[in-house]
Design an enzyme around this catalytic site. Structure first.
Site, mmCIF file in Angstrom:
data_model
loop_
_atom_site.group_PDB
_atom_site.id
_atom_site.type_symbol
_atom_site.label_atom_id
_atom_site.label_comp_id
_atom_site.label_asym_id
_atom_site.label_seq_id
_atom_site.Cartn_x
_atom_site.Cartn_y
_atom_site.Cartn_z
ATOM 1 N N ASP A 110 0.822 -1.205 0.000
ATOM 2 C CA ASP A 110 0.000 0.000 0.000
ATOM 3 C C ASP A 110 0.860 1.261 0.000
ATOM 4 O OD1 ASP A 110 -2.360 1.445 0.047
ATOM 5 O OD2 ASP A 110 -2.503 1.441 2.227
ATOM 6 N N GLY A 135 0.344 5.350 -4.713
ATOM 7 C CA GLY A 135 -0.185 6.621 -5.206
ATOM 8 C C GLY A 135 0.212 7.784 -4.328
ATOM 9 N N ARG A 137 0.319 9.378 -10.259
ATOM 10 C CA ARG A 137 0.135 8.169 -9.460
ATOM 11 C C ARG A 137 0.729 6.946 -10.156
ATOM 12 N NH1 ARG A 137 -3.480 7.950 -5.308
ATOM 13 N NH2 ARG A 137 -4.066 5.806 -5.878
ATOM 14 N N HIS A 143 3.117 3.548 -8.873
ATOM 15 C CA HIS A 143 2.908 2.123 -9.120
ATOM 16 C C HIS A 143 4.137 1.499 -9.779
ATOM 17 C CE1 HIS A 143 -1.141 2.399 -7.744
ATOM 18 N NE2 HIS A 143 -1.542 3.185 -8.732
ATOM 19 N N SER A 196 -6.992 -5.458 -6.132
ATOM 20 C CA SER A 196 -8.155 -5.980 -5.418
ATOM 21 C C SER A 196 -9.416 -5.833 -6.254
ATOM 22 C CB SER A 196 -8.326 -5.261 -4.080
ATOM 23 O OG SER A 196 -8.958 -4.009 -4.263
ATOM 24 N N GLU A 226 -11.950 -4.430 -5.307
ATOM 25 C CA GLU A 226 -12.441 -3.074 -5.055
ATOM 26 C C GLU A 226 -11.728 -2.029 -5.911
ATOM 27 O OE1 GLU A 226 -11.678 -5.220 -2.540
ATOM 28 O OE2 GLU A 226 -13.781 -5.667 -2.067
ATOM 29 N N TRP A 251 -11.536 -1.879 -8.967
ATOM 30 C CA TRP A 251 -12.279 -1.578 -10.188
ATOM 31 C C TRP A 251 -12.987 -0.229 -10.108
ATOM 32 C CZ3 TRP A 251 -11.589 -4.115 -14.563
ATOM 33 C CH2 TRP A 251 -11.159 -5.443 -14.539
ATOM 34 N N ARG A 270 -11.604 2.496 -9.290
ATOM 35 C CA ARG A 270 -10.654 3.569 -9.606
ATOM 36 C C ARG A 270 -10.850 4.038 -11.049
ATOM 37 N NH1 ARG A 270 -4.886 2.153 -6.579
ATOM 38 N NH2 ARG A 270 -5.790 1.826 -4.517
ATOM 39 N N LEU A 318 11.060 -20.714 -4.183
ATOM 40 C CA LEU A 318 10.155 -19.741 -3.562
ATOM 41 C C LEU A 318 8.842 -19.736 -4.322
ATOM 42 C CD1 LEU A 318 9.595 -17.255 -1.642
ATOM 43 C CD2 LEU A 318 10.480 -15.829 -3.506
ATOM 44 N N ARG A 341 -5.660 -1.646 8.362
ATOM 45 C CA ARG A 341 -6.798 -2.413 7.853
ATOM 46 C C ARG A 341 -6.280 -3.617 7.078
ATOM 47 N NH1 ARG A 341 -7.951 2.783 6.425
ATOM 48 N NH2 ARG A 341 -7.253 2.419 4.294
#
Length: 250
Positions: A28, A31, A41, A45, A73, A75, A77, A79, A139, A202
């Site tokens: 996180d 941006g 932004r 990334h 995520s 969620e 979508w 953006r 890995l 969170r």
């Protein structure tokens, strides 16, 4: 290192828990990292991809067995379309640029999440990376892409419901193990340590089932600045914690 110094180093580890074998990271702050520098932004990334490269290398060097990262995520979508496409392009760039090297270094790539809404070329790229690295064992790199923890559980429940409807499973046979075996994350052990960068506190719908007993580490650093030292700091803190899993510990 001399024999005496080696003894001191070993003694310094006395009482510590074993290091985690499976680390999960909510990457996180990309941006906000860019905005704080007056940059687009998308630049944040891109720098986040560099941080991911550093982290994958560090995990291999430190002997971790599994790394799961939250890349996109369900969620996300919501953006702006341009930012969504930029995030998709970064996955394309990461796979195309790093796949051969990761394969040589024994990294197995798995992409977990829903395939709904993803373009054909992206799905083909994902499938190629998964198939090419399937036999690697150094890995496991799990990329949670178009992933949401609630959606993962719903998908598992629907699969079990279909089995019940077909008479293959009795309702009383449904168990935690049965649910776990139908999750997108079913091929991975539960994460030991879950790290979130950027100072937010969170889970944001990440690994809601398998992360039930993960040790949580919230770090006040934005993802593009994350490096091996940050990872080692989190691992050191993990090793000093008492994991009781609902019991009284030892």
């Amino acid at each position: 290192m001399s024999e005496s110094n080696a003894s001191v180093a070993v003694a310094g580890l006395a009482g510590l828990r074993p290091p985690p074998q499976h680390v999960a990271i909510i990457m996180d702050g990309n941006g906000r990292w860019a905005e704080a520098r007056g940059l687009p932004r998308a630049m944040g990334h891109r720098e986040g991809v560099e941080a991911l490269r550093r982290t994958v290398d560090a995990c291999g060097e430190l002997g971790l067995g599994e790394l799961t990262v939250f890349s996109f995520s369900t969620e996300n979508w919501s953006r702006p379309p341009a930012e969504i496409e930029a995030l998709f392009d970064l996955l394309r760039v990461f796979v195309k640029r790093d796949l051969a090297r990761l394969h040589r270094e024994g990294v197995r790539i798995r992409v977990i999440g829903s395939r709904d809404g993803l373009s054909t070329d992206l799905l083909q790229l994902i499938d190629h990376a998964v198939d090419l690295t399937r036999a690697n064992t150094r890995l496991n790199l799990n990329i949670a892409f178009n992933y949401g923890g609630r959606g993962e559980i719903v998908a598992a429940v629907r699969e079990i419901a279909r089995a019940v409807e077909a008479g293959e499973v009795r309702p009383n046979d449904i168990s935690e193990q049965m649910v776990s075996s139908r999750l997108w994350t079913s091929e991975s052990p539960d994460p030991d340590l879950l790290i979130r960068t950027s100072g937010e506190f969170r889970l944001s719908n990440f690994l809601l089932w398998s992360g039930a007993y993960a040790e949580l580490m919230f770090m006040d650093i934005r993802w593009p600045d994350f490096n091996r030292a940050c990872l080692e700091q989190a691992i050191d803190a993990f090793r000093r914690r008492d994991r009781r899993f609902g019991g009284l510990g030892v």
